[in-house]
Structures are given as structure tokens and as C-alpha cells.
Design an enzyme around this catalytic site. Structure first.
Site, PDB file in Angstrom:
ATOM      1  N   ARG A 217      -9.957  15.089  15.492  1.00  0.00           N
ATOM      2  CA  ARG A 217      -8.844  15.974  15.119  1.00  0.00           C
ATOM      3  C   ARG A 217      -9.242  16.898  13.979  1.00  0.00           C
ATOM      4  O   ARG A 217      -8.852  18.060  13.930  1.00  0.00           O
ATOM      5  CB  ARG A 217      -7.624  15.144  14.706  1.00  0.00           C
ATOM      6  CG  ARG A 217      -6.937  14.460  15.866  1.00  0.00           C
ATOM      7  CD  ARG A 217      -5.965  13.404  15.361  1.00  0.00           C
ATOM      8  NE  ARG A 217      -4.930  13.954  14.529  1.00  0.00           N
ATOM      9  CZ  ARG A 217      -4.428  13.343  13.438  1.00  0.00           C
ATOM     10  NH1 ARG A 217      -4.887  12.163  13.057  1.00  0.00           N
ATOM     11  NH2 ARG A 217      -3.484  13.897  12.735  1.00  0.00           N
TER      12      ARG A 217
ATOM     13  N   ASP B  53       0.850  -1.188   0.000  1.00  0.00           N
ATOM     14  CA  ASP B  53       0.000   0.000   0.000  1.00  0.00           C
ATOM     15  C   ASP B  53       0.887   1.239   0.000  1.00  0.00           C
ATOM     16  O   ASP B  53       2.104   1.165   0.233  1.00  0.00           O
ATOM     17  CB  ASP B  53      -0.896  -0.004   1.250  1.00  0.00           C
ATOM     18  CG  ASP B  53      -2.105   0.901   1.113  1.00  0.00           C
ATOM     19  OD1 ASP B  53      -2.231   1.581   0.075  1.00  0.00           O
ATOM     20  OD2 ASP B  53      -2.926   0.924   2.048  1.00  0.00           O
ATOM     21  N   LYS B  54       0.258   2.382  -0.258  1.00  0.00           N
ATOM     22  CA  LYS B  54       0.929   3.683  -0.065  1.00  0.00           C
ATOM     23  C   LYS B  54      -0.020   4.569   0.721  1.00  0.00           C
ATOM     24  O   LYS B  54      -1.244   4.377   0.702  1.00  0.00           O
ATOM     25  CB  LYS B  54       1.330   4.317  -1.382  1.00  0.00           C
ATOM     26  CG  LYS B  54       0.309   5.168  -2.106  1.00  0.00           C
ATOM     27  CD  LYS B  54       0.409   6.658  -1.855  1.00  0.00           C
ATOM     28  CE  LYS B  54      -0.957   7.262  -2.132  1.00  0.00           C
ATOM     29  NZ  LYS B  54      -1.173   8.639  -1.951  1.00  0.00           N
ATOM     30  N   HIS B  55       0.538   5.528   1.429  1.00  0.00           N
ATOM     31  CA  HIS B  55      -0.307   6.476   2.151  1.00  0.00           C
ATOM     32  C   HIS B  55       0.353   7.838   2.092  1.00  0.00           C
ATOM     33  O   HIS B  55       1.569   7.949   2.147  1.00  0.00           O
ATOM     34  CB  HIS B  55      -0.492   6.038   3.611  1.00  0.00           C
ATOM     35  CG  HIS B  55      -1.691   6.666   4.253  1.00  0.00           C
ATOM     36  ND1 HIS B  55      -2.954   6.170   4.098  1.00  0.00           N
ATOM     37  CD2 HIS B  55      -1.819   7.763   5.032  1.00  0.00           C
ATOM     38  CE1 HIS B  55      -3.816   6.926   4.762  1.00  0.00           C
ATOM     39  NE2 HIS B  55      -3.145   7.898   5.341  1.00  0.00           N
ATOM     40  N   SER B  56      -0.482   8.852   1.979  1.00  0.00           N
ATOM     41  CA  SER B  56       0.032  10.214   1.937  1.00  0.00           C
ATOM     42  C   SER B  56      -0.292  10.908   3.257  1.00  0.00           C
ATOM     43  O   SER B  56      -1.310  10.605   3.890  1.00  0.00           O
ATOM     44  CB  SER B  56      -0.632  10.941   0.767  1.00  0.00           C
ATOM     45  OG  SER B  56      -0.796  12.301   1.051  1.00  0.00           O
TER      46      SER B  56
ATOM     47  N   LYS C 132      -3.740   2.175  11.037  1.00  0.00           N
ATOM     48  CA  LYS C 132      -4.564   1.565   9.975  1.00  0.00           C
ATOM     49  C   LYS C 132      -3.726   0.669   9.084  1.00  0.00           C
ATOM     50  O   LYS C 132      -4.133  -0.433   8.710  1.00  0.00           O
ATOM     51  CB  LYS C 132      -5.178   2.659   9.086  1.00  0.00           C
ATOM     52  CG  LYS C 132      -6.159   3.568   9.772  1.00  0.00           C
ATOM     53  CD  LYS C 132      -6.756   4.569   8.792  1.00  0.00           C
ATOM     54  CE  LYS C 132      -5.830   5.711   8.427  1.00  0.00           C
ATOM     55  NZ  LYS C 132      -6.049   6.983   9.061  1.00  0.00           N
ATOM     56  N   LYS C 133      -2.556   1.162   8.710  1.00  0.00           N
ATOM     57  CA  LYS C 133      -1.749   0.428   7.729  1.00  0.00           C
ATOM     58  C   LYS C 133      -1.201  -0.863   8.327  1.00  0.00           C
ATOM     59  O   LYS C 133      -1.162  -1.890   7.673  1.00  0.00           O
ATOM     60  CB  LYS C 133      -0.606   1.317   7.227  1.00  0.00           C
ATOM     61  CG  LYS C 133      -1.090   2.527   6.472  1.00  0.00           C
ATOM     62  CD  LYS C 133      -1.778   2.148   5.172  1.00  0.00           C
ATOM     63  CE  LYS C 133      -2.713   3.229   4.694  1.00  0.00           C
ATOM     64  NZ  LYS C 133      -3.382   2.933   3.438  1.00  0.00           N
TER      65      LYS C 133
ATOM     66  N   SER D  90      -1.921   7.740  13.566  1.00  0.00           N
ATOM     67  CA  SER D  90      -3.130   7.623  12.749  1.00  0.00           C
ATOM     68  C   SER D  90      -2.858   6.793  11.493  1.00  0.00           C
ATOM     69  O   SER D  90      -3.553   5.815  11.203  1.00  0.00           O
ATOM     70  CB  SER D  90      -3.604   9.035  12.368  1.00  0.00           C
ATOM     71  OG  SER D  90      -4.564   8.984  11.353  1.00  0.00           O
TER      72      SER D  90
ATOM     73  N   THR E  97      -9.312  10.528  -0.011  1.00  0.00           N
ATOM     74  CA  THR E  97      -9.546   9.601  -1.117  1.00  0.00           C
ATOM     75  C   THR E  97     -10.982   9.062  -1.110  1.00  0.00           C
ATOM     76  O   THR E  97     -11.603   8.908  -2.162  1.00  0.00           O
ATOM     77  CB  THR E  97      -8.535   8.439  -1.010  1.00  0.00           C
ATOM     78  OG1 THR E  97      -7.227   9.012  -1.047  1.00  0.00           O
ATOM     79  CG2 THR E  97      -8.669   7.457  -2.148  1.00  0.00           C
TER      80      THR E  97
HETATM   81  N1  URA Z   1      -3.660  10.635   6.965  1.00  0.00           N
HETATM   82  C1  URA Z   1      -4.128   9.931   8.026  1.00  0.00           C
HETATM   83  O1  URA Z   1      -4.639   8.829   7.881  1.00  0.00           O
HETATM   84  N2  URA Z   1      -3.990  10.473   9.242  1.00  0.00           N
HETATM   85  C2  URA Z   1      -3.421  11.681   9.445  1.00  0.00           C
HETATM   86  O2  URA Z   1      -3.330  12.092  10.573  1.00  0.00           O
HETATM   87  C3  URA Z   1      -2.946  12.413   8.331  1.00  0.00           C
HETATM   88  C4  URA Z   1      -3.075  11.868   7.090  1.00  0.00           C
END
Ligand code: URA
Length: 433
Positions: free
Chosen positions: A166, A78-81, A185-186, A181, A118
């Protein structure tokens, strides 16, 4: 242990891992109230956690729900920004990666602060559902190889709650909270490899390069320490990533790029760079350069477009989305040019202000539970270095009504500074591994 004691300990800089783990569980099981969660987030943001505390919070948030385990004939990646404006890379990258023989159960988020989400983008596609549940997600992995879904109530429920709080309490901008955060999840999603896109510049949550480096380091160290092969790219968010900002508009730009009707080069460049990294991390490519070439090939020859169309249909969207996306995406009733205040060259863009303007148009949330308008935002956004003037507006605004358009026009005009052409900055600035 109780919430008040933990919040006070965070406030006074003496919280231990047990207190943080207790609080994460309390977020998930409802022991902690929304007010306490908001106070906790603000205390963490202002005081910071130790490295040990950040890891403890991340792991406890990961363990606040289920952890997925996969038995698939290829790596799960996966990728996350960390969050940006006009950043729709996930929509290109998930199908492109799936075409390269890896599996992508992308657990994504909604808009946060001034940044787009997304899931909100995908929900501008009629019928598209992001709330799949685990059995359906497993079927999507088998049948399509990629899916973009919300964290089910059972994946990192502590983050689900804290994220929403938040978003509306001014407590996003914290290395500790962003790390916990994203990675909760990841890591719960059972990944073998992960690439992180850490944004830097005026549209990033943490604008300075020092902060971006600190966040990238915290993310990479925490994820690798938890057994997930991870690298990060620090990438430019001193301007919106692409030419649109706003949920449905960004999906349209992605589709134009996937179908090669009108390619946005920066979307392709970043998709290839991030995809190349993760293909190398999971051993599918010899190195990131080869991985990037493999990703580019799927974009060039239409395989990624075809896979995206399959994913849309499998997640409830129109079966003919690939061919008729313009008919399916909702249009705004008011579309007007944003006049440039004078003739000249765009010297700089306050990218956060652009994101805020989209939120105020209705494209994001000002309070928890607000509905999101998929039609609104900006298209044809001018970039730094572009000439603007009487015949070349700053952008087109898409709004629900004239008053909203007027406000967004004023906001974009204030966000763009005209002057000398800026020194161009590379899109990918640093790699942290
Ligand atoms: N993406 C997330 O899932 N959490 C954050 O706090 C910032 C970006």
C-alpha cells in the site's frame, strides 16, 4: 477460490467474507502475488467493503499469524495512530504508561505514504533494534514494562505484506484497509485495552472530519467487537504535531521534552490525553482526567524519561542515551534556514506536503525497500499563527546535500500560506467510544 476471482468480486462490490479471508491467508502464505495484492488494495480503496467485509478482513489478517497471550501482573495496553506528520507520541507514551503500572508491547509500523513511522524514528538511535521476536519481547515486558517493536514475521504477516505494498501503490487512504491494518496487529498482540489517535486535517490520510469520524467508528466498533476495550480521539493534523518532522529530529524533540530541556507542549498534551483514555479503559484510573494527571506526573518528575532510557538500552541502544542523546543522534551535513517568502503570519500549512518533503529528502520511502535517512527533515517548524519574516524563517531544513535542501525549501515555502492569523483549533477535537 483464487486471487483473480476475489479481486474481481471486490471490484464489482460483491465480495463475501470467505473471499476476503482467503485473500488474507494468501497474502501471508505467498499464494497471492505483489501485483494481485496491489490490485486488491486498489479495488478495496475504490469500491469499499461492507461492515461485515471489513470485520472479516480484519479478523482474517489478525489470524494470519500468531496471537500473543500475556500473563503479567497488570493490564496490557497500547495506542495506535492513523498516521501523521511530526507525530512522535508513541515514544513518550509507551514509557509514561509503563510507569503507571500497565504493560505496553507496542507493535508499531514504518513510514507509510507521507507519514512518519515510529520504527524508522527509533532506528535513528544507534544500535536500537525493533526486530525482537517473541521471547525477547516477553523479557522486555518483564524487565522494562514497555517495548516498541515491529510486528514479527509471525504477527499479522498478511498486514506486513499489504502495508508495504500500500505504501508504494497509492492505496493507503481507505477506511477498510486502515482498519484492517491497524487492528490486525493490535488484536494479535493480545491487548486488554487500546486507544486510537485518529488524525483529521491536511496531514491525515483521511482529511475531512466526516472521514475521520467514519474511521474512528469503524476502528472502535471492530476492536470492541473483538473483545478489546477501545476508544478513539480525533485529533488535529492540520499542522505538524510538533516542531520537528523527520526521524532523528523527532527523537531529539522527544528527548528534549522528556528531559525537560525544552518541552513541546502539544506533545505533552496529546500524550496525557491518549494515556488518560487508555488508563481509564483498562481500569487503572477512575476516569480519563485522572489518567491524564497520572501520565503528566511521570513526564514532570522524570520517571518517563528514565524508563525511556531503560527501554533504549534494553533494545540495543546506548546505555547513556538519556544524558547524551545529542551526541548519539546523527546530524545532517547540510542545515539551512527555510526563508519565509514575505513577512507575515502563517495562516495555514499543507501538512501532507510537509510530510512529502521529508520523504523526498530521504526521510521516507518512494519505493519498497528504500533505505531511510535518519538525519533529514525540518526543525523549528513555524506553526499557524506564528509571525515569520526576514529574521524568523519557516523552519530549518536538514538535508543530505544542497540540492535536496533547495528542493525541500521550495516545497515548504509552497506548503505554508501567509495571511490572517487562523482561528485556533483544539488539538483533541472529539472522542469516540
Ligand atoms: N497505521 C497502520 O498500521 N496501518 C495503516 O494503514 C495506517 C496507519
Amino acid at each position: 477460490m483464487d486471487a483473480r476471482t476475489v479481486i474481481a468480486a471486490v471490484r464489482d462490490g460483491r465480495v463475501g467474507p470467505d473471499g476476503l479471508a482467503w485473500f488474507a491467508r494468501g497474502l501471508a502464505d505467498g499464494t497471492v502475488t505483489d501485483a494481485q495484492a496491489g490490485a486488491f488494495a486498489m479495488a478495496v480503496l475504490l469500491k469499499g467493503l461492507s461492515d461485515e467485509g471489513r470485520v472479516a478482513l480484519t479478523m482474517a489478517m489478525r489470524d494470519s499469524g500468531d496471537r500473543l497471550r500475556w500473563d503479567l501482573p497488570g493490564p496490557v495496553v497500547d495506542k495506535h495512530s492513523t498516521g501523521g506528520v511530526g507525530d512522535s507520541i508513541s515514544l513518550l507514551l509507551a514509557p509514561a504508561l509503563a510507569c503507571c503500572g500497565v504493560y505496553v508491547p507496542m507493535v508499531s509500523g514504518r513510514g507509510l505514504g507521507h507519514t512518519g513511522g515510529t520504527l524508522d524514528k527509533l532506528e535513528s538511535i544507534p544500535g536500537f533494534t525493533v526486530d525482537t521476536g517473541e521471547p525477547r519481547l516477553r523479557a522486555l515486558m518483564r524487565d522494562v514494562g514497555c517495548a516498541i517493536v515491529s510486528a514479527s514475521a509471525r504477527i499479522a504477516p498478511a498486514d506486513k505484506r499489504l502495508y508495504a505494498i500500500r505504501d508504494v501503490t497509492g492505496t493507503v487512504e481507505s477506511v477498510d484497509l486502515i482498519t484492517a491494518s491497524i487492528l490486525s496487529k493490535k488484536l494479535a498482540a493480545g491487548l486488554g485495552a487500546l486507544v486510537l489517535d485518529v488524525k483529521v486535517g491536511s496531514g491525515a490520510f483521511l482529511p475531512s472530519v466526516e472521514q475521520a469520524r467514519a474511521l474512528a467508528r469503524a476502528l472502535v466498533d471492530t476492536a470492541n467487537g473483538a473483545g478489546c476495550r477501545t476508544a478513539a480521539l480525533i485529533t488535529d493534523m492540520d499542522r505538524p504535531l510538533a516542531r520537528t518532522a523527520g526521524n532523528g529530529l523527532e527523537v531529539g524533540e522527544v528527548m528534549d521534552t522528556l528531559t525537560r530541556r525544552a518541552v513541546t507542549p502539544r506533545l505533552v498534551e496529546l500524550t496525557c490525553a491518549l494515556g488518560g483514555e487508555v488508563l481509564a479503559l483498562c481500569g487503572k484510573s477512575a476516569d480519563a482526567g485522572q489518567g491524564a494527571q497520572a501520565i503528566r506526573a511521570t513526564l514532570d518528575d522524570g520517571r518517563a524519561a528514565e524508563r525511556f532510557g531503560r527501554m533504549v538500552a534494553a533494545q540495543g541502544g546506548p546505555a547513556d542515551f538519556l544524558d547524551r542523546y545529542r551526541d548519539h543522534l546523527p546530524g545532517a551535513p547540510v542545515v539551512r534556514p527555510v526563508p519565509a517568502p514575505a513577512s507575515g503570519v502563517v495562516a495555514a500549512i499543507d501538512t501532507r506536503a510537509v510530510g512529502e518533503a521529508v520523504v523526498h529528502l530521504g526521510g521516507g520511502r518512494l519505493k519498497g525497500g528504500d533505505p531511510v535517512d535518519p538525519r533529514v527533515g525540518f526543525s523549528a517548524l513555524a506553526a499557524p499563527g506564528d509571525a515569520v519574516g526576514a529574521d524568523a524563517p519557516l523552519a530549518m531544513v536538514h538535508a543530505a546535500d544542497q540540492a535536496g535542501a533547495d528542493r525541500a525549501i521550495a516545497a515548504l515555502q509552497a506548503a505554508c500560506r501567509l495571511g490572517d492569523a487562523p482561528v485556533s483549533t483544539p488539538l483533541v477535537q472529539e472522542r469516540v467510544a
